[in-house]
Design a protein around this motif. Structure first.
Motif, PDB file in Angstrom:
ATOM      1  N   GLU A   1      44.664  47.642  46.344  1.00 47.64           N
ATOM      2  CA  GLU A   1      44.598  46.449  47.190  1.00 47.64           C
ATOM      3  C   GLU A   1      45.142  45.233  46.450  1.00 47.64           C
ATOM      4  N   LYS A   2      44.759  45.083  45.190  1.00 55.55           N
ATOM      5  CA  LYS A   2      45.269  43.965  44.391  1.00 55.55           C
ATOM      6  C   LYS A   2      46.775  44.096  44.185  1.00 55.55           C
ATOM      7  N   LEU A   3      47.220  45.298  43.928  1.00 59.82           N
ATOM      8  CA  LEU A   3      48.648  45.546  43.750  1.00 59.82           C
ATOM      9  C   LEU A   3      49.419  45.162  45.009  1.00 59.82           C
ATOM     10  N   ASN A   4      48.910  45.536  46.163  1.00 61.76           N
ATOM     11  CA  ASN A   4      49.569  45.191  47.434  1.00 61.76           C
ATOM     12  C   ASN A   4      49.641  43.683  47.632  1.00 61.76           C
ATOM     13  N   ILE A   5      48.584  42.975  47.281  1.00 60.49           N
ATOM     14  CA  ILE A   5      48.571  41.508  47.409  1.00 60.49           C
ATOM     15  C   ILE A   5      49.626  40.903  46.489  1.00 60.49           C
ATOM     16  N   ILE A   6      49.641  41.334  45.246  1.00 61.58           N
ATOM     17  CA  ILE A   6      50.578  40.780  44.264  1.00 61.58           C
ATOM     18  C   ILE A   6      52.020  41.062  44.683  1.00 61.58           C
ATOM     19  N   GLU A   7      52.259  42.236  45.237  1.00 62.81           N
ATOM     20  CA  GLU A   7      53.616  42.600  45.654  1.00 62.81           C
ATOM     21  C   GLU A   7      54.084  41.823  46.885  1.00 62.81           C
TER      22      GLU A   7
END
Length: 151
Positions: free
Chosen positions: A6-12
């Motif tokens: 989820e954090k990775l998706n936000i950052i991307e």
């Protein structure tokens, strides 16, 4: 707590950040357009959900000695806001972040203007440069010694 994915998706969601895989499944995200030496915005995002975002140029966030904020317990909106502010803080020069433009007068009604430009402070008499200083304090000291006071 948000998961690593989820954090990775936000950052991307931030196309200006470049993903760099490091050891143990962790990733960093760099902002290559930074006006400063600092390029790493997201530091050591770990599969366990822990990680850091650089906030060393932003006021109001509790940071460690490297200017990092731990994002382990942050929500999605908090991460988005912090990322936007981090990127913006690395995109603006010191003069853009903290502009200074002050008019100073002496007893003869002569005026000088103190301005922050790039990494220094300049004093102008109309369009003519009268002095360049490394700090605001140095510029103020010069103006006061010359008999000027701030309006």
């Amino acid at each position: 707590m948000l998961t690593f994915e989820e954090k990775l998706n936000i950052i991307e969601e931030f196309p200006e950040l470049e993903k760099k895989e490091i050891s143990l499944g962790r990733v960093n995200f760099h902002y290559e357009e930074s006006l400063y030496e600092k390029k790493i915005v997201v530091y050591r995002l770990h599969p366990n959900g822990n990680g850091f975002i650089f906030a060393g140029e932003i006021e109001g966030y509790p940071t460690d000695e490297k200017g990092m904020v731990n994002i382990k317990e942050l929500g999605a909106d908090e991460i988005r806001t912090l990322l936007r502010e981090a990127i913006d803080s690395l995109s603006l020069s010191p003069a853009e972040k903290n502009p200074v433009m002050e008019e100073w007068l002496n007893d003869n009604d002569q005026s000088l203007v103190l301005m922050r430009e790039e990494d220094g402070f300049n004093v102008y008499a109309e369009e003519q440069l009268e002095g360049t200083f490394n700090s605001y304090e140095e510029a103020v000291n010069f103006l006061e010694q010359e008999g000027f006071s701030r309006l």
